[in-house]
Design a protein around this motif. Structure first.
Motif, PDB file in Angstrom:
ATOM      1  N   ARG A   1       0.810  -1.218   0.000  1.00 30.24           N
ATOM      2  CA  ARG A   1       0.000   0.000   0.000  1.00 30.24           C
ATOM      3  C   ARG A   1       0.844   1.269   0.000  1.00 30.24           C
ATOM      4  NH1 ARG A   1      -3.056   0.793   5.409  1.00 30.24           N
ATOM      5  NH2 ARG A   1      -1.012   1.676   5.961  1.00 30.24           N
ATOM      6  N   ASP A   2       1.630   1.484   1.061  1.00 34.58           N
ATOM      7  CA  ASP A   2       2.268   2.785   1.252  1.00 34.58           C
ATOM      8  C   ASP A   2       3.339   3.089   0.204  1.00 34.58           C
ATOM      9  OD1 ASP A   2       0.599   2.872   3.381  1.00 34.58           O
ATOM     10  OD2 ASP A   2       2.139   2.619   4.913  1.00 34.58           O
ATOM     11  N   SER A   3       4.107   2.067  -0.202  1.00 34.89           N
ATOM     12  CA  SER A   3       5.127   2.321  -1.223  1.00 34.89           C
ATOM     13  C   SER A   3       4.479   2.704  -2.548  1.00 34.89           C
ATOM     14  CB  SER A   3       6.031   1.099  -1.396  1.00 34.89           C
ATOM     15  OG  SER A   3       5.324   0.009  -1.969  1.00 34.89           O
ATOM     16  N   ALA A   4       3.319   2.109  -2.850  1.00 33.70           N
ATOM     17  CA  ALA A   4       2.618   2.422  -4.099  1.00 33.70           C
ATOM     18  C   ALA A   4       2.042   3.829  -4.071  1.00 33.70           C
ATOM     19  CB  ALA A   4       1.510   1.403  -4.342  1.00 33.70           C
ATOM     20  N   ILE A   5       1.445   4.204  -2.946  1.00 33.60           N
ATOM     21  CA  ILE A   5       0.860   5.549  -2.823  1.00 33.60           C
ATOM     22  C   ILE A   5       1.962   6.609  -2.923  1.00 33.60           C
ATOM     23  CG2 ILE A   5      -0.351   7.130  -1.278  1.00 33.60           C
ATOM     24  CD1 ILE A   5      -1.803   4.650  -0.132  1.00 33.60           C
ATOM     25  N   THR A   6       3.088   6.338  -2.291  1.00 30.34           N
ATOM     26  CA  THR A   6       4.204   7.284  -2.333  1.00 30.34           C
ATOM     27  C   THR A   6       4.748   7.428  -3.746  1.00 30.34           C
ATOM     28  OG1 THR A   6       4.802   6.762  -0.050  1.00 30.34           O
ATOM     29  CG2 THR A   6       6.492   7.806  -1.406  1.00 30.34           C
ATOM     30  N   LEU A   7       4.912   6.300  -4.451  1.00 31.55           N
ATOM     31  CA  LEU A   7       5.392   6.343  -5.832  1.00 31.55           C
ATOM     32  C   LEU A   7       4.414   7.111  -6.718  1.00 31.55           C
ATOM     33  CD1 LEU A   7       7.460   5.423  -7.972  1.00 31.55           C
ATOM     34  CD2 LEU A   7       6.050   3.360  -8.282  1.00 31.55           C
TER      35      LEU A   7
ATOM     36  N   SER B   1       1.510  10.863 -17.113  1.00 31.06           N
ATOM     37  CA  SER B   1       0.139  10.767 -17.631  1.00 31.06           C
ATOM     38  C   SER B   1      -0.610   9.548 -17.119  1.00 31.06           C
ATOM     39  CB  SER B   1       0.145  10.761 -19.161  1.00 31.06           C
ATOM     40  OG  SER B   1       0.802   9.610 -19.657  1.00 31.06           O
ATOM     41  N   ALA B   2       0.095   8.431 -16.874  1.00 27.31           N
ATOM     42  CA  ALA B   2      -0.593   7.213 -16.427  1.00 27.31           C
ATOM     43  C   ALA B   2       0.256   6.445 -15.426  1.00 27.31           C
ATOM     44  CB  ALA B   2      -0.939   6.317 -17.613  1.00 27.31           C
ATOM     45  N   PHE B   3      -0.417   5.850 -14.454  1.00 27.97           N
ATOM     46  CA  PHE B   3       0.235   5.081 -13.390  1.00 27.97           C
ATOM     47  C   PHE B   3      -0.449   3.719 -13.295  1.00 27.97           C
ATOM     48  CE2 PHE B   3       0.704   3.613  -9.019  1.00 27.97           C
ATOM     49  CZ  PHE B   3       2.018   3.912  -8.714  1.00 27.97           C
ATOM     50  N   ALA B   4       0.329   2.643 -13.391  1.00 27.84           N
ATOM     51  CA  ALA B   4      -0.224   1.287 -13.289  1.00 27.84           C
ATOM     52  C   ALA B   4       0.232   0.635 -11.990  1.00 27.84           C
ATOM     53  CB  ALA B   4       0.212   0.432 -14.478  1.00 27.84           C
ATOM     54  N   TYR B   5      -0.722   0.089 -11.261  1.00 28.82           N
ATOM     55  CA  TYR B   5      -0.447  -0.605 -10.001  1.00 28.82           C
ATOM     56  C   TYR B   5      -0.823  -2.064 -10.171  1.00 28.82           C
ATOM     57  CZ  TYR B   5      -1.150  -2.064  -5.118  1.00 28.82           C
ATOM     58  OH  TYR B   5      -1.106  -2.733  -3.917  1.00 28.82           O
ATOM     59  N   ILE B   6       0.105  -2.964  -9.869  1.00 29.59           N
ATOM     60  CA  ILE B   6      -0.173  -4.393  -9.971  1.00 29.59           C
ATOM     61  C   ILE B   6      -0.887  -4.821  -8.700  1.00 29.59           C
ATOM     62  CG2 ILE B   6       0.728  -6.676 -10.436  1.00 29.59           C
ATOM     63  CD1 ILE B   6       1.155  -4.544 -12.669  1.00 29.59           C
ATOM     64  N   SER B   7      -2.186  -4.966  -8.803  1.00 29.59           N
ATOM     65  CA  SER B   7      -3.027  -5.343  -7.677  1.00 29.59           C
ATOM     66  C   SER B   7      -3.235  -6.860  -7.716  1.00 29.59           C
ATOM     67  CB  SER B   7      -4.359  -4.576  -7.760  1.00 29.59           C
ATOM     68  OG  SER B   7      -5.132  -4.773  -6.598  1.00 29.59           O
TER      69      SER B   7
ATOM     70  N   GLU C   1      -6.889  -0.860  -0.546  1.00 29.00           N
ATOM     71  CA  GLU C   1      -6.655   0.469   0.022  1.00 29.00           C
ATOM     72  C   GLU C   1      -5.729   1.283  -0.877  1.00 29.00           C
ATOM     73  OE1 GLU C   1      -5.148  -0.516   3.847  1.00 29.00           O
ATOM     74  OE2 GLU C   1      -7.100  -1.139   4.633  1.00 29.00           O
ATOM     75  N   ALA C   2      -4.736   0.625  -1.457  1.00 31.73           N
ATOM     76  CA  ALA C   2      -3.829   1.319  -2.375  1.00 31.73           C
ATOM     77  C   ALA C   2      -4.588   1.800  -3.605  1.00 31.73           C
ATOM     78  CB  ALA C   2      -2.683   0.399  -2.787  1.00 31.73           C
ATOM     79  N   GLU C   3      -5.396   0.931  -4.183  1.00 33.31           N
ATOM     80  CA  GLU C   3      -6.195   1.310  -5.350  1.00 33.31           C
ATOM     81  C   GLU C   3      -7.069   2.521  -5.046  1.00 33.31           C
ATOM     82  OE1 GLU C   3      -8.526  -1.549  -7.361  1.00 33.31           O
ATOM     83  OE2 GLU C   3      -7.002  -3.123  -7.347  1.00 33.31           O
ATOM     84  N   SER C   4      -7.812   2.444  -3.952  1.00 38.14           N
ATOM     85  CA  SER C   4      -8.745   3.500  -3.591  1.00 38.14           C
ATOM     86  C   SER C   4      -8.035   4.829  -3.371  1.00 38.14           C
ATOM     87  CB  SER C   4      -9.517   3.094  -2.328  1.00 38.14           C
ATOM     88  OG  SER C   4     -10.363   4.141  -1.902  1.00 38.14           O
TER      89      SER C   4
END
Length: 295
Positions: free
Chosen positions: A148-154, A164-170, A188-191
């Motif tokens: 969660r937190d590392s993804a939100i920070t990135l 322009s676009a950010f992809a998160y591997i959920s 939570e990271a997605e939201s």
């Protein structure tokens, strides 16, 4: 920014099982690709069938940085079109501590499945230049920190650079017996990313089990999951519906890692694509991407 014909991609975790394949797919499109990880270039025997680097790897810039210390990677995000977060953990137990005898297996597993963990500092209230901090005993990585937190920070750092676009591997679901917090932190990271960074097109890739013959242990798991998925579909989804929290990915179609990687790159390139990308959509995007490559 990169020119209209050459897109610039940064993959955080680009030396991993999926991340390296995302880099490969992007290179095949002629993109300028940078991988960010603690160790730089992959140990190729751990992500491919060979110990030698493949030819496409020479076209990737392999950078070393600390995902928990934004100052170490923020300069690498300048001028990027797309950023991918391809990192995470399945279990939190301190395996090195257990193997070295510093921690008993019982206490290690107890910590892995405990319902309460020491979180890192809220990444949205972090001051500029402030690192994420391990609060858990013995510096153990937690779902909260890694998933969660590392993804939100990135994502926050990417938005600053007008990516322009950010992809998160959920994930579509957690593997059987993996603690519920694994999926909770993914969601939570997605939201948070979607809500906090509206100016950036956010894409959430939700695969189940990923496999490849170069990583032998993934194959029997994929076979079992495939059987479970077929039975679940044949029974009208009863396994996933009634025992979804327990069965998890055991009743969801597994995907080859190359398919997921191609879908990530195709989704980034499609300016209309955003939000969650489920199993069927992953397959459709991958097929669309491969068709483009044959033209």
């Amino acid at each position: 920014m990169a020119t209209a014909t050459t897109k610039r991609l940064v993959v955080c975790g680009g030396n991993g099982f999926l991340g390296s394949r995302i880099c490969k797919s992007a290179v095949a499109r002629g993109w300028d690709v940078t991988s960010i990880s603690r160790s730089g270039e992959p140990t190729w025997s751990s992500v491919t069938a060979s110990a030698s680097p493949p030819s496409w790897a020479r076209k990737v810039t392999w950078e070393r940085a600390n995902i928990f210390a934004p100052a170490t990677y923020a300069p690498l995000l300048k001028g990027t079109d797309y950023v991918v977060h391809s990192m995470g953990i399945l279990l939190e137990a301190d395996y090195k501590g257990i193997l070295s005898g510093k921690e008993s297996p019982i206490s290690g597993l107890a910590r892995a499945f405990s319902s309460s963990k020491g979180d890192s500092r809220n990444p949205l209230t972090r001051n500029n230049g402030q690192d994420l901090k391990l609060e858990e005993e013995a510096g153990q990585f937690t779902y909260e920190l890694m998933n969660r937190d590392s993804a939100i920070t990135l994502a926050r750092e990417a938005e600053k650079e007008k990516t322009s676009a950010f992809a998160y591997i959920s994930a579509a679901a957690a593997p059987p017996i993996v603690p519920r917090r694994y999926m909770d932190t993914k969601m939570e990271a997605e939201s948070s990313i979607a809500r906090q960074f509206p100016s950036m097109r956010s894409i959430f890739i939700r695969p189940a089990h990923m496999y490849d013959s170069s990583r032998a242990f993934t194959m029997p798991i994929a076979a079992a999951s495939g059987v479970g998925a077929m039975f679940n579909n044949a029974s009208g989804g009863i396994l996933g519906g009634v025992f979804g929290d327990v069965m998890g990915t055991a009743v969801i179609k597994p995907l080859k890692a190359d398919i997921v990687a191609e879908a990530v790159v195709e989704a980034l390139s499609d300016e209309k694509r955003k939000g969650p990308i489920e199993i069927q959509q992953i397959e459709e995007l991958a097929e669309k991407g491969w068709r483009k490559g044959m033209l």
